[in-house]
Design an enzyme around this catalytic site. Structure first.
Site, PDB file in Angstrom:
ATOM      1  N   HIS A  56     -12.112  10.520  13.328  1.00  0.00           N
ATOM      2  CA  HIS A  56     -11.796   9.098  13.117  1.00  0.00           C
ATOM      3  C   HIS A  56     -12.892   8.220  13.705  1.00  0.00           C
ATOM      4  CE1 HIS A  56     -10.148   9.662  17.164  1.00  0.00           C
ATOM      5  NE2 HIS A  56      -9.963   8.367  17.298  1.00  0.00           N
ATOM      6  N   HIS A  58     -13.274   5.818  15.973  1.00  0.00           N
ATOM      7  CA  HIS A  58     -13.454   5.260  17.323  1.00  0.00           C
ATOM      8  C   HIS A  58     -14.738   5.776  17.983  1.00  0.00           C
ATOM      9  CE1 HIS A  58      -8.910   4.189  17.738  1.00  0.00           C
ATOM     10  NE2 HIS A  58      -9.611   3.204  17.214  1.00  0.00           N
ATOM     11  N   ASP A  60     -15.557   6.640  20.909  1.00  0.00           N
ATOM     12  CA  ASP A  60     -15.556   7.804  21.799  1.00  0.00           C
ATOM     13  C   ASP A  60     -15.459   9.127  21.034  1.00  0.00           C
ATOM     14  OD1 ASP A  60     -12.846   6.918  21.247  1.00  0.00           O
ATOM     15  OD2 ASP A  60     -12.144   8.338  22.778  1.00  0.00           O
ATOM     16  N   HIS A  61     -15.453   9.056  19.695  1.00  0.00           N
ATOM     17  CA  HIS A  61     -15.466  10.275  18.884  1.00  0.00           C
ATOM     18  C   HIS A  61     -16.712  10.384  18.009  1.00  0.00           C
ATOM     19  CE1 HIS A  61     -11.239  11.380  19.866  1.00  0.00           C
ATOM     20  NE2 HIS A  61     -11.260  10.109  20.214  1.00  0.00           N
ATOM     21  N   HIS A 114      -2.787   6.518  14.559  1.00  0.00           N
ATOM     22  CA  HIS A 114      -3.714   6.043  15.595  1.00  0.00           C
ATOM     23  C   HIS A 114      -4.746   5.123  14.933  1.00  0.00           C
ATOM     24  CE1 HIS A 114      -6.186   6.281  19.221  1.00  0.00           C
ATOM     25  NE2 HIS A 114      -7.196   6.721  18.519  1.00  0.00           N
ATOM     26  N   ASP A 133      -6.853  12.420  18.027  1.00  0.00           N
ATOM     27  CA  ASP A 133      -5.918  11.465  18.620  1.00  0.00           C
ATOM     28  C   ASP A 133      -4.668  11.257  17.758  1.00  0.00           C
ATOM     29  OD1 ASP A 133      -7.991  11.359  20.383  1.00  0.00           O
ATOM     30  OD2 ASP A 133      -8.490   9.258  20.069  1.00  0.00           O
ATOM     31  N   HIS A 171      -8.371  14.494  23.886  1.00  0.00           N
ATOM     32  CA  HIS A 171      -8.466  13.925  25.238  1.00  0.00           C
ATOM     33  C   HIS A 171      -7.721  14.753  26.271  1.00  0.00           C
ATOM     34  CE1 HIS A 171     -10.243   9.948  24.305  1.00  0.00           C
ATOM     35  NE2 HIS A 171      -9.657  10.105  23.130  1.00  0.00           N
TER      36      HIS A 171
HETATM   37 FE    FE Z   1     -10.109   8.929  21.418  1.00  0.00          FE
HETATM   38 ZN    ZN Z   2      -9.243   7.220  19.033  1.00  0.00          ZN
END
Ligand code: FE
Ligand code: ZN
Length: 255
Positions: A56, A58, A60-61, A114, A133, A171
């Site tokens: 996805h 975001h 942080d990915h 999410h 997530d 995570h």
């Molecule tokens: Fe994340």
């Molecule tokens: Zn995320």
């Protein structure tokens, strides 16, 4: 021979994963929170990266994707629906598309909730699910874009996979997820023993992922909203599953 799986801790509490097909030498990474630890893990195993799979949009990915692509020449695969907000895709995927890493094929599962374009990757032969997530160890991602109904439906699809599937999520939130779960099911023996196990692992700095889907089905409240015990725990004994799911998710947001 099943894919070899390596869990790669990144940033403060993210996980990327490497999968390697020994027969062909192909190696894929699932999500790229940062390139450094992934390059180090590839180096340690003497593996050459061939594919980058994105779950996805975001940061942080995906924030390490372009660097990793430049360093390795790997192909980038992600959701067609989110192509406008992902790094450039070499292969844009829709639900039920299949592709392969080495000799193993993978199936794409849409798991909105999410984010709207969130996808999961299922490798049935190796019993691996990369859920990032959506379904998380002991929990699920926050509803940033989708509705509770969408997330509930997404998790139902994942819950229907074989129980011996190894769930690789994005995570290290397990301890807090399970502390919350215990407020709903304080007497669930599987939950009590899982909390002890997770506490022990974290004290030793060991990741609490991946985890068997069977364990999730027994302890993750978001997969248990249909059970009378959970409905009663949130004061909605007669409500439908989605309403109960939404209440559980809302309570976690305030936990
Ligand atoms: Fe994340
Ligand atoms: Zn995320």
């Amino acid at each position: 021979m099943p894919l070899q799986l390596v869990t790669v801790p990144c940033l403060t509490d993210n996980y990327a994963y490497l999968i390697h097909d020994a027969a062909t030498g192909q190696t894929a990474v699932i999500d790229v929170p940062e390139p450094g630890p992934i390059l180090a893990a590839l180096d340690a195993h003497q593996w050459r990266l061939t594919d980058i799979l994105i779950t996805h949009h975001h940061d942080d990915h995906i924030q390490g994707v372009d660097t990793l692509r430049a360093r390795t020449g790997a192909m980038v695969l992600g959701a067609a629906a989110d192509a406008h907000r992902l790094p450039r895709l070499d292969l844009a995927l829709t639900e039920a598309d299949s592709f392969s890493v080495g000799s193993e094929f993978a199936r794409v599962i849409d798991v909105p909730g999410h984010t709207i374009g969130h996808i999961a990757f299922h490798f049935p032969q190796s019993h691996l699910l990369f859920s990032a997530d959506s379904l998380m160890a002991g929990g699920c991602g926050r509803l940033f874009e989708g509705t509770a109904r969408q997330m509930h439906a997404s998790l139902q699809k994942l819950a229907a996979l074989p129980p011996d599937t190894l769930v690789c999520s994005g995570h290290e939130y397990t301890a807090s997820n399970l502390r919350f779960a215990a407020t709903l099911e304080p007497g669930n023996p599987r939950l009590i023993s899982r909390i002890a196990e997770v506490t022990d692992k974290r004290a030793k700095g060991i990741p609490t992922v991946p985890v068997l889907l069977e364990e999730e089905l027994a302890t993750n409240p978001y997969l248990r909203a249909h059970l009378p015990a959970l409905k009663t725990a949130v004061g909605l004994p007669d409500a439908d599953d989605v309403t109960v799911f939404a209440e559980i998710r809302a309570r976690k947001d305030k936990f």
